[in-house]
Motif scaffolding. Structure first.
Motif, PDB file in Angstrom:
ATOM      1  N   ASN A 256       0.820  -1.216   0.000  1.00  0.00           N
ATOM      2  CA  ASN A 256       0.000   0.000   0.000  1.00  0.00           C
ATOM      3  C   ASN A 256       0.857   1.270   0.000  1.00  0.00           C
ATOM      4  OD1 ASN A 256       0.840  -0.527   2.547  1.00  0.00           O
ATOM      5  ND2 ASN A 256      -1.126  -0.203   3.549  1.00  0.00           N
ATOM      6  N   SER A 258       4.006   1.368   0.848  1.00  0.00           N
ATOM      7  CA  SER A 258       4.886   1.364   2.020  1.00  0.00           C
ATOM      8  C   SER A 258       6.299   1.792   1.621  1.00  0.00           C
ATOM      9  CB  SER A 258       4.890  -0.010   2.686  1.00  0.00           C
ATOM     10  OG  SER A 258       5.150  -1.024   1.728  1.00  0.00           O
ATOM     11  N   LEU A 290      -3.671   5.038   0.794  1.00  0.00           N
ATOM     12  CA  LEU A 290      -4.442   6.001   1.585  1.00  0.00           C
ATOM     13  C   LEU A 290      -3.519   6.832   2.471  1.00  0.00           C
ATOM     14  CD1 LEU A 290      -7.444   3.703   2.539  1.00  0.00           C
ATOM     15  CD2 LEU A 290      -7.452   5.653   0.965  1.00  0.00           C
ATOM     16  N   ARG A 291      -3.916   8.062   2.723  1.00  0.00           N
ATOM     17  CA  ARG A 291      -3.111   8.960   3.573  1.00  0.00           C
ATOM     18  C   ARG A 291      -3.007   8.407   4.981  1.00  0.00           C
ATOM     19  NH1 ARG A 291      -1.304  13.767   1.989  1.00  0.00           N
ATOM     20  NH2 ARG A 291      -0.788  14.444   4.103  1.00  0.00           N
ATOM     21  N   ASN A 292      -1.807   8.523   5.516  1.00  0.00           N
ATOM     22  CA  ASN A 292      -1.513   8.175   6.911  1.00  0.00           C
ATOM     23  C   ASN A 292      -1.723   6.694   7.226  1.00  0.00           C
ATOM     24  OD1 ASN A 292      -0.901  10.928   7.550  1.00  0.00           O
ATOM     25  ND2 ASN A 292      -3.096  11.318   7.573  1.00  0.00           N
ATOM     26  N   ALA A 293      -1.966   5.903   6.186  1.00  0.00           N
ATOM     27  CA  ALA A 293      -1.952   4.458   6.385  1.00  0.00           C
ATOM     28  C   ALA A 293      -0.557   4.018   5.984  1.00  0.00           C
ATOM     29  CB  ALA A 293      -2.993   3.787   5.504  1.00  0.00           C
ATOM     30  N   GLU A 294       0.133   3.339   6.862  1.00  0.00           N
ATOM     31  CA  GLU A 294       1.495   2.854   6.586  1.00  0.00           C
ATOM     32  C   GLU A 294       2.565   3.910   6.884  1.00  0.00           C
ATOM     33  OE1 GLU A 294       3.696  -0.198   6.126  1.00  0.00           O
ATOM     34  OE2 GLU A 294       1.681  -0.530   5.333  1.00  0.00           O
ATOM     35  N   GLN A 295       2.317   5.144   6.497  1.00  0.00           N
ATOM     36  CA  GLN A 295       3.269   6.226   6.749  1.00  0.00           C
ATOM     37  C   GLN A 295       2.516   7.466   7.238  1.00  0.00           C
ATOM     38  OE1 GLN A 295       6.674   6.688   6.613  1.00  0.00           O
ATOM     39  NE2 GLN A 295       6.906   4.473   6.316  1.00  0.00           N
ATOM     40  N   ASP A 297       1.708  10.630   6.603  1.00  0.00           N
ATOM     41  CA  ASP A 297       1.841  11.615   5.514  1.00  0.00           C
ATOM     42  C   ASP A 297       1.617  13.044   5.997  1.00  0.00           C
ATOM     43  OD1 ASP A 297       2.239   9.783   3.163  1.00  0.00           O
ATOM     44  OD2 ASP A 297       0.352   8.984   3.926  1.00  0.00           O
ATOM     45  N   HIS A 306      -3.201   7.525  -4.291  1.00  0.00           N
ATOM     46  CA  HIS A 306      -4.428   6.724  -4.227  1.00  0.00           C
ATOM     47  C   HIS A 306      -4.341   5.560  -5.229  1.00  0.00           C
ATOM     48  CE1 HIS A 306      -8.218   5.606  -2.845  1.00  0.00           C
ATOM     49  NE2 HIS A 306      -8.974   6.149  -3.771  1.00  0.00           N
TER      50      HIS A 306
END
Ligand code: GLN
Length: 337
Positions: A256, A258, A290-295, A297, A306
């Protein structure tokens, strides 16, 4: 009677740029070994006499290249010619013949910058015209059918390959050895069968007429490059791209989007120095970052692409950066297009 028929038919211009659809091999058995970009547009048109039943067709040779070699200058040149033709009263639709390697990039670019509701259809082939079961003739026939039809208006830039009508935004080359090569993670928009189109869905993202971008006001595109994520990756490529002048770097991330812990500090540093960092994914079936998923942002001030694959994210980033350098604006644009 002939004149009457001609007057009823749509006027479609075919802009030829090269690729396998204009390719030629040594024998009919050469479906994979051949030279791209050999056959001129007049010969392409003459090879499909049935086009004359669909539309009044004329051709222009805009360039003659294999599409892996297309440059930003080529994109601008093509885009500006498309806009001129779209403005012309005696043009109803435009077809662009193109190599399949970067067809998805050109189609998305035109989808973003052409302010017209006239059909623009990008088409290629997987086998050269000299091969057995060559697919270019039918793909071109379908492209002209769609470009000349009223139903295709206002649906954004389209791609007709393998009997399907795909959105130029979504479609991607997924395999290099089958005629069933162009797919969208969200499915085709329709089918074209025997010169008639059948529509099933519409693009939901902003495009062409509803776009805030206009090819007529774009004179150059900024440098945006792509770096690939994988196990044991180092930050060398990212730093080198930035040093070479990249205004934005597309992270072709794993999963995603990552980012390896070996790369994160360099990307944070690059962002502080003004380079936009855009996380996308190189998963095969279509990424979904997606924003702020995994990192984080928000904290890093990074952008997410996206569902755009890395090469499409590069196109949108270049176009967006002609208007804004603000990362929040950039993110808005990535959600809307
Ligand atoms: N099938 C193709 O069109 C590939 C040929 C060539 N590499 C190109 O993209 O132009």
């Amino acid at each position: 009677k002939d004149l009457e028929n001609q007057q009823k038919l749509a006027n479609v211009v075919i802009l030829a740029t090269g690729g396998t659809i204009a390719g030629a091999g040594a024998s009919a058995a050469n479906s994979a070994t051949y030279q791209a970009a050999k056959v001129g547009v007049d010969k392409l048109i003459a090879g499909v006499p049935e086009l004359a039943n669909l539309a009044n067709v004329r051709g222009e040779q805009v360039m003659q290249i294999a599409s892996e070699s297309i440059t930003n200058e080529n994109l601008l040149q093509l885009g500006k010619r498309v806009a001129e033709l779209a403005d012309s009263k005696d043009v109803d639709g435009i077809v662009i013949t193109h190599g399949t390697d970067t067809l998805e990039e050109t189609a998305y670019f035109l989808n973003l910058v052409e302010k017209t509701d006239k059909p623009i259809v990008v088409v290629g082939s997987m086998r050269p015209g000299t091969a057995m079961s060559a697919d270019g003739m039918l793909n071109l026939y379908n492209a002209v059918a769609v470009a000349g039809s009223k139903d295709a208006r206002g649906k954004g830039v389209l791609v007709t390959m393998n009997d399907e009508i795909q959105s130029g935004r979504d479609v991607s080359k997924t395999i290099n050895i089958k005629t069933e090569a162009f797919k969208s993670p969200w499915g085709p928009l329709g089918m074209v069968v025997e010169g008639k189109s059948y529509w099933f869905r519409l693009p939901a993202k902003r495009h062409t007429q509803d776009s805030e971008f206009d090819i007529k006001t774009i004179s150059s595109l900024p440098a945006v490059d792509i770096a690939y994520g994988y196990g044991n990756v180092s930050d060398t490529a990212y730093k080198a791209l930035a040093q070479n002048g990249a205004k934005a770097i597309i992270h072709a991330g794993t999963g995603n989007g990552s980012v390896s812990s070996r790369v994160v500090p360099a990307l944070q540093e690059l962002r502080k120095n003004g380079v936009q960092i855009i996380r996308s994914s190189h998963v095969n079936g279509g990424g979904f970052v997606l924003r702020n998923a995994e990192q984080p942002d928000d904290k890093n001030d990074w952008v997410v692409a996206h569902d755009l694959n890395p090469q499409k994210a590069r196109i949108l980033a270049m176009v967006a950066l002609t208007k804004t350098q603000d990362s929040k604006e950039l993110q808005r644009i990535f959600w809307e297009y």
